[in-house]
Design an enzyme around this catalytic site. Structure first.
Site, PDB file in Angstrom:
ATOM      1  N   GLY A   1       0.374  -1.190   0.088  1.00 20.58           N
ATOM      2  CA  GLY A   1       0.137  -0.039  -0.207  1.00 20.58           C
ATOM      3  C   GLY A   1       0.496   1.101  -0.009  1.00 20.58           C
ATOM      4  O   GLY A   1       0.766   2.319  -0.927  1.00 20.58           O
TER       5      GLY A   1
ATOM      6  N   ASP B   1       0.463   3.522   4.070  1.00 18.72           N
ATOM      7  CA  ASP B   1      -1.160   4.111   3.437  1.00 18.72           C
ATOM      8  C   ASP B   1      -1.744   4.714   4.173  1.00 18.72           C
ATOM      9  O   ASP B   1      -2.079   5.969   4.514  1.00 18.72           O
ATOM     10  CB  ASP B   1      -1.135   3.410   2.235  1.00 18.72           C
ATOM     11  CG  ASP B   1      -1.667   1.745   3.214  1.00 18.72           C
ATOM     12  OD1 ASP B   1      -1.640   1.249   3.864  1.00 18.72           O
ATOM     13  OD2 ASP B   1      -2.178   1.264   1.945  1.00 18.72           O
TER      14      ASP B   1
ATOM     15  N   ASP C   1      -5.501   2.233  10.177  1.00 19.79           N
ATOM     16  CA  ASP C   1      -7.633   2.154  10.127  1.00 19.79           C
ATOM     17  C   ASP C   1      -7.583   1.598  11.904  1.00 19.79           C
ATOM     18  O   ASP C   1      -7.539   2.374  12.789  1.00 19.79           O
ATOM     19  CB  ASP C   1      -7.791   0.706   9.335  1.00 19.79           C
ATOM     20  CG  ASP C   1      -9.119   0.724   9.737  1.00 19.79           C
ATOM     21  OD1 ASP C   1     -10.041   1.709  10.070  1.00 19.79           O
ATOM     22  OD2 ASP C   1     -10.167  -0.178   8.924  1.00 19.79           O
TER      23      ASP C   1
ATOM     24  N   PHE D   1     -14.596   3.366   2.301  1.00 20.02           N
ATOM     25  CA  PHE D   1     -13.423   3.000   2.305  1.00 20.02           C
ATOM     26  C   PHE D   1     -11.906   3.016   0.321  1.00 20.02           C
ATOM     27  O   PHE D   1     -13.343   3.858  -0.521  1.00 20.02           O
ATOM     28  CB  PHE D   1     -13.623   1.538   1.906  1.00 20.02           C
ATOM     29  CG  PHE D   1     -12.632   0.508   1.853  1.00 20.02           C
ATOM     30  CD1 PHE D   1     -11.853  -0.189   2.702  1.00 20.02           C
ATOM     31  CD2 PHE D   1     -11.963   0.090   0.453  1.00 20.02           C
ATOM     32  CE1 PHE D   1     -10.396  -1.192   2.523  1.00 20.02           C
ATOM     33  CE2 PHE D   1     -10.614  -0.677   0.280  1.00 20.02           C
ATOM     34  CZ  PHE D   1      -9.854  -1.664   1.728  1.00 20.02           C
ATOM     35  N   VAL D   2     -10.640   3.940   1.103  1.00 21.97           N
ATOM     36  CA  VAL D   2     -10.606   5.028  -0.100  1.00 21.97           C
ATOM     37  C   VAL D   2      -9.489   4.195  -1.003  1.00 21.97           C
ATOM     38  O   VAL D   2      -9.156   3.341  -0.238  1.00 21.97           O
ATOM     39  CB  VAL D   2     -10.156   5.803   1.109  1.00 21.97           C
ATOM     40  CG1 VAL D   2     -10.596   6.988   1.586  1.00 21.97           C
ATOM     41  CG2 VAL D   2      -8.860   5.496   1.919  1.00 21.97           C
TER      42      VAL D   2
ATOM     43  N   ASP E   1      -5.291   0.132  -2.454  1.00 26.27           N
ATOM     44  CA  ASP E   1      -5.802  -0.724  -3.343  1.00 26.27           C
ATOM     45  C   ASP E   1      -7.585  -1.584  -2.389  1.00 26.27           C
ATOM     46  O   ASP E   1      -7.464  -1.281  -1.455  1.00 26.27           O
ATOM     47  CB  ASP E   1      -5.166  -2.304  -3.392  1.00 26.27           C
ATOM     48  CG  ASP E   1      -5.395  -2.767  -2.348  1.00 26.27           C
ATOM     49  OD1 ASP E   1      -4.929  -2.615  -0.850  1.00 26.27           O
ATOM     50  OD2 ASP E   1      -6.008  -4.564  -2.080  1.00 26.27           O
TER      51      ASP E   1
ATOM     52  N   ARG F   1      -4.781   0.661  -7.706  1.00 22.00           N
ATOM     53  CA  ARG F   1      -3.547   1.612  -6.754  1.00 22.00           C
ATOM     54  C   ARG F   1      -2.510   2.050  -7.921  1.00 22.00           C
ATOM     55  O   ARG F   1      -2.225   3.494  -7.353  1.00 22.00           O
ATOM     56  CB  ARG F   1      -2.356   0.085  -6.597  1.00 22.00           C
ATOM     57  CG  ARG F   1      -2.700  -0.483  -5.298  1.00 22.00           C
ATOM     58  CD  ARG F   1      -1.425  -1.183  -4.845  1.00 22.00           C
ATOM     59  NE  ARG F   1      -1.789  -2.872  -4.882  1.00 22.00           N
ATOM     60  CZ  ARG F   1      -1.624  -2.499  -3.359  1.00 22.00           C
ATOM     61  NH1 ARG F   1      -1.581  -2.482  -2.490  1.00 22.00           N
ATOM     62  NH2 ARG F   1      -1.945  -3.818  -3.166  1.00 22.00           N
TER      63      ARG F   1
HETATM   64  P1  IMP Z   1      -5.161  -1.412  10.237  1.00 19.71           P
HETATM   65  O1  IMP Z   1      -4.579  -2.802  10.542  1.00 19.71           O
HETATM   66  O2  IMP Z   1      -6.767  -2.121  10.659  1.00 19.71           O
HETATM   67  O3  IMP Z   1      -4.520  -0.070  10.878  1.00 19.71           O
HETATM   68  O4  IMP Z   1      -5.284  -2.146   9.276  1.00 19.71           O
HETATM   69  C1  IMP Z   1      -4.221  -0.727   7.644  1.00 19.71           C
HETATM   70  C2  IMP Z   1      -3.736  -1.451   6.802  1.00 19.71           C
HETATM   71  O5  IMP Z   1      -4.980  -1.991   5.957  1.00 19.71           O
HETATM   72  C3  IMP Z   1      -3.741  -0.239   5.930  1.00 19.71           C
HETATM   73  O6  IMP Z   1      -2.109  -1.366   5.539  1.00 19.71           O
HETATM   74  C4  IMP Z   1      -4.295  -1.174   4.256  1.00 19.71           C
HETATM   75  O7  IMP Z   1      -3.193  -1.929   3.641  1.00 19.71           O
HETATM   76  C5  IMP Z   1      -5.354  -1.922   4.821  1.00 19.71           C
HETATM   77  N1  IMP Z   1      -6.782  -0.594   4.816  1.00 19.71           N
HETATM   78  C6  IMP Z   1      -7.261  -0.171   5.738  1.00 19.71           C
HETATM   79  N2  IMP Z   1      -8.174   0.549   5.635  1.00 19.71           N
HETATM   80  C7  IMP Z   1      -8.498   0.659   3.618  1.00 19.71           C
HETATM   81  C8  IMP Z   1      -8.585   1.519   3.018  1.00 19.71           C
HETATM   82  O8  IMP Z   1      -9.528   2.398   3.304  1.00 19.71           O
HETATM   83  N3  IMP Z   1      -8.085   1.468   1.940  1.00 19.71           N
HETATM   84  C9  IMP Z   1      -7.441   0.447   1.623  1.00 19.71           C
HETATM   85  N4  IMP Z   1      -6.244  -0.394   2.633  1.00 19.71           N
HETATM   86  C10 IMP Z   1      -7.320  -0.341   3.790  1.00 19.71           C
HETATM   87 MG    MG Z   2      -3.814  -2.710   0.820  1.00 20.63          MG
END
Ligand code: IMP
Ligand code: MG
Length: 180
Positions: free
Chosen positions: A46, A102, A105, A151-152, A158, A164
């Site tokens: 990402g 990137d 979340d 979701f972005v 992606d 991407r």
């Molecule tokens: P986390 O582990 O919940 O913080 O999510 C982070 C990972 O999930 C990032 O490295 C992204 O690859 C993916 N991700 C989370 N939200 C999104 C989104 O809105 N779009 C794309 N990828 C996301």
């Molecule tokens: Mg990803």
């Protein structure tokens, strides 16, 4: 750009807005390290595009060491299971490490990389993330933008490996649904 019309893209951040903020982040990071060499650690895939732009705004001596984490999640569920696709290298002791991702979340992905690097006793450890979902679960040291619940995709982000290469960042939604 030609993409299958099964999803709707709602513009969120233009390529120009992103480029401006990346330049600012470059200045913030450059000032924070004041000439010390750094080890930049992008989390694949990402952060690829973000990293490519960011490093060219960092007039610092650096090496780049990638790592990769895969989370099993779609656009609606939160990642519950993280697997290394590429582990961080084992020689980070005493180095000034800056982890790049990137989007934050739940914070699970960034936390996992930070924990793995911290275990090697780096001289310093900081993070730079382009986007963070509100409310902030984990605050990166350097943050580009805060975003809402949608979701972005685009600029490296992606959905199932797609989108991407979009120059802008957009919120992905089903046709007819309110994306944000
Ligand atoms: P986390 O582990 O919940 O913080 O999510 C982070 C990972 O999930 C990032 O490295 C992204 O690859 C993916 N991700 C989370 N939200 C999104 C989104 O809105 N779009 C794309 N990828 C996301
Ligand atoms: Mg990803």
């Amino acid at each position: 750009m030609n993409y299958p019309s099964d999803m709707v893209l709602q513009p969120l951040l233009s390529a120009e807005q992103v480029a401006r903020r990346v330049r600012e982040l470059g200045e913030e990071i450059t000032a924070a390290y004041s000439g010390r060499p750094i080890t930049l650690m992008p989390i694949l895939h990402g952060s690829l595009i973000f990293t490519a732009d960011l490093v060219r705004c960092l007039p610092l001596e650096m090496v780049i060491e990638v790592c990769g984490l895969r989370s099993y999640a779609g656009a609606t569920t939160r990642p519950s299971h993280l697997t290394w696709t590429m582990r961080p290298p084992g020689d980070l002791t005493g180095r000034d490490v800056l982890v790049v991702d990137d989007i934050v979340d739940s914070g699970a992905t960034l936390r996992c990389v930070l924990d793995a690097v911290r275990a090697q006793k780096p001289a310093s450890l900081r993070s730079c993330v382009l986007l963070a979902r509100e409310p902030l679960e984990l605050a990166p040291d350097f943050l580009g933008f805060r975003v809402g619940p949608g979701f972005v995709v685009g600029y490296g982000l992606d959905y199932d490996g797609r989108y991407r290469n979009l120059p802008d960042i957009a919120v992905l939604g089903q046709p007819g649904a309110n994306a944000q």
